[in-house]
Enzyme design. Structure first.
Site, PDB file in Angstrom:
ATOM      1  N   ASP A  76      29.799  40.901  46.882  1.00 26.39           N
ATOM      2  CA  ASP A  76      29.679  42.293  47.213  1.00 26.39           C
ATOM      3  C   ASP A  76      28.334  42.422  48.375  1.00 26.39           C
ATOM      4  O   ASP A  76      27.459  41.931  48.234  1.00 26.39           O
ATOM      5  CB  ASP A  76      28.858  43.077  45.927  1.00 26.39           C
ATOM      6  CG  ASP A  76      29.798  43.302  44.800  1.00 26.39           C
ATOM      7  OD1 ASP A  76      31.094  43.042  44.933  1.00 26.39           O
ATOM      8  OD2 ASP A  76      29.415  43.806  43.907  1.00 26.39           O
ATOM      9  N   LYS A  94      36.687  48.798  46.381  1.00 27.17           N
ATOM     10  CA  LYS A  94      36.957  49.138  45.039  1.00 27.17           C
ATOM     11  C   LYS A  94      37.552  50.437  44.789  1.00 27.17           C
ATOM     12  O   LYS A  94      37.187  51.393  45.855  1.00 27.17           O
ATOM     13  CB  LYS A  94      35.660  49.219  44.227  1.00 27.17           C
ATOM     14  CG  LYS A  94      35.063  47.822  43.723  1.00 27.17           C
ATOM     15  CD  LYS A  94      33.882  48.066  43.166  1.00 27.17           C
ATOM     16  CE  LYS A  94      33.090  46.605  42.928  1.00 27.17           C
ATOM     17  NZ  LYS A  94      34.034  45.722  42.054  1.00 27.17           N
ATOM     18  N   GLY A 104      25.959  44.194  37.111  1.00 23.18           N
ATOM     19  CA  GLY A 104      24.775  44.773  37.565  1.00 23.18           C
ATOM     20  C   GLY A 104      23.559  44.524  36.710  1.00 23.18           C
ATOM     21  O   GLY A 104      22.681  45.327  36.638  1.00 23.18           O
ATOM     22  N   ARG A 146      35.625  33.411  27.378  1.00 22.68           N
ATOM     23  CA  ARG A 146      35.686  32.630  26.087  1.00 22.68           C
ATOM     24  C   ARG A 146      36.909  33.222  25.460  1.00 22.68           C
ATOM     25  O   ARG A 146      37.825  32.533  24.710  1.00 22.68           O
ATOM     26  CB  ARG A 146      34.662  32.346  25.558  1.00 22.68           C
ATOM     27  CG  ARG A 146      33.643  31.245  25.979  1.00 22.68           C
ATOM     28  CD  ARG A 146      32.484  30.978  25.054  1.00 22.68           C
ATOM     29  NE  ARG A 146      31.591  30.013  25.616  1.00 22.68           N
ATOM     30  CZ  ARG A 146      31.840  28.569  25.217  1.00 22.68           C
ATOM     31  NH1 ARG A 146      32.775  28.237  24.590  1.00 22.68           N
ATOM     32  NH2 ARG A 146      30.796  27.960  25.834  1.00 22.68           N
ATOM     33  N   GLY A 170      27.226  39.781  36.162  1.00 24.22           N
ATOM     34  CA  GLY A 170      25.868  39.175  35.612  1.00 24.22           C
ATOM     35  C   GLY A 170      25.690  37.699  36.075  1.00 24.22           C
ATOM     36  O   GLY A 170      24.723  37.158  35.813  1.00 24.22           O
ATOM     37  N   GLY A 204      27.985  40.089  42.447  1.00 23.60           N
ATOM     38  CA  GLY A 204      27.472  41.407  42.862  1.00 23.60           C
ATOM     39  C   GLY A 204      26.177  41.480  43.323  1.00 23.60           C
ATOM     40  O   GLY A 204      25.676  41.093  44.457  1.00 23.60           O
ATOM     41  N   SER A 205      25.467  42.251  42.239  1.00 21.47           N
ATOM     42  CA  SER A 205      24.050  42.254  42.728  1.00 21.47           C
ATOM     43  C   SER A 205      23.138  40.773  42.788  1.00 21.47           C
ATOM     44  O   SER A 205      21.969  40.997  43.136  1.00 21.47           O
ATOM     45  CB  SER A 205      23.437  43.288  41.519  1.00 21.47           C
ATOM     46  OG  SER A 205      24.263  44.157  41.261  1.00 21.47           O
TER      47      SER A 205
END
Length: 299
Positions: free
Chosen positions: A29, A86, A158, A170, A219, A240-241
């Site tokens: 991102d 997005k 996030g 999983r 995450g 992302g973050s």
């Protein structure tokens, strides 16, 4: 080639092939052209152009929409690698705009505020390949039946907490393995339970995998996170973050790329995990009220 001898564009085979080209890589991102150049220099296979990373979307609240076209075009101009952007779930006009802008992939994303709680975009109507999130096999197959060319296990964007990413990966892998041991009559029952077309369910049972590329997201903040998700069956990683909300983003970005490539080599993983500065503080998924969790968006 089509029957007239022209290059095939926009077909499922072409769009899935474009997604296959990203296998084994990291998609990052970015919110500025400079971040996009850092990501490209670190070895990212693509960048996701957006105005706010998921951590900021979560912190600031409000309605999140497609990014400004000028911002997206600025990032397209800044790099040579593919650029994704997005759109809100169900917002087919945002998708039409992104296709006109010339993005390489469109992510129908739960990170943005859904535009339609009953319908996802009919992705067969577009020539640009779509990426969609899923928390389980049924959700993944429904998105594929709508025309998605890549699936990403959702995780909880996030947060910097990888637990939901592992749970969803999983779940998808376990459900695929369950299908491979079923007889044909059992597959009809499974298709009903999964709320997915029988033909897709049977295809997954025969192949032992999805018919499209499967990435992971949500995450992932460290090289170890990326490597674990690859060992769990992901074919690539969205971050992302976790990069630009952490210390030393250039080093962290390069380290996550290397960890994704050498995901099964602990010696390399130990080496690239050194000296990265502080990872994003993040938030535990368990601390987020169920109604505020992004992964539950979509069906």
């Amino acid at each position: 080639m089509d029957p007239a001898g022209n290059p095939a564009t926009g077909t499922a085979r072409v769009k899935r092939g474009m997604a296959e080209m990203l296998k084994g890589g990291v998609i990052m991102d970015v919110v500025t052209p400079e971040q996009a150049r850092i990501a490209e220099g670190a070895g990212a296979v693509a960048v996701m152009a957006l105005e706010r990373v998921p951590a900021d979307i979560r912190a600031q609240g409000g309605v999140s929409r497609m990014s400004d076209p000028d911002m997206i075009e600025g990032i397209i101009a800044a790099v040579t690698i593919p650029v994704m952007a997005k759109v809100r779930i169900g917002h087919f006009v945002e998708a039409q705009i992104l296709q006109t802008l010339g993005v390489d992939y469109i992510d129908e994303s739960e990170v943005l505020t859904p535009a339609d709680y009953a319908h996802h975009i009919d992705k067969w109507n577009f020539t640009v390949p779509f990426v969609c999130g899923a928390t389980n096999l049924g959700e993944a197959l429904r998105r594929i039946s709508e025309g998605a060319a890549m699936i990403r296990s959702k995780g909880e964007a996030g947060t910097g907490d990888v637990s939901n990413a592992t749970t969803h990966m999983r779940a998808i892998g376990g459900e695929i393995r369950r299908l491979t041991s079923m007889s044909e009559d059992e597959l009809f029952v499974a298709a009903k339970e999964l709320q997915a077309p029988y033909e897709l369910v049977a295809e997954v049972a025969r192949a032992g995998k999805l018919p499209v590329t499967l990435f992971t997201a949500g995450g992932i903040a460290t090289p170890a996170d990326a490597a674990m998700m690859m060992q769990l069956g992901a074919e690539g990683v969205f971050v992302g973050s976790g990069i630009f909300k952490s210390g030393a983003p250039e080093h962290r970005a390069a380290a996550i790329v290397k960890a994704t490539t050498f995901f099964d080599d602990p010696d390399v993983l130990a080496k690239v995990s050194r000296g990265l500065g502080e990872a994003m503080v993040g938030i535990n998924v368990d601390e987020i009220a169920v109604g505020h969790r992004l992964a539950q968006r979509g069906w």
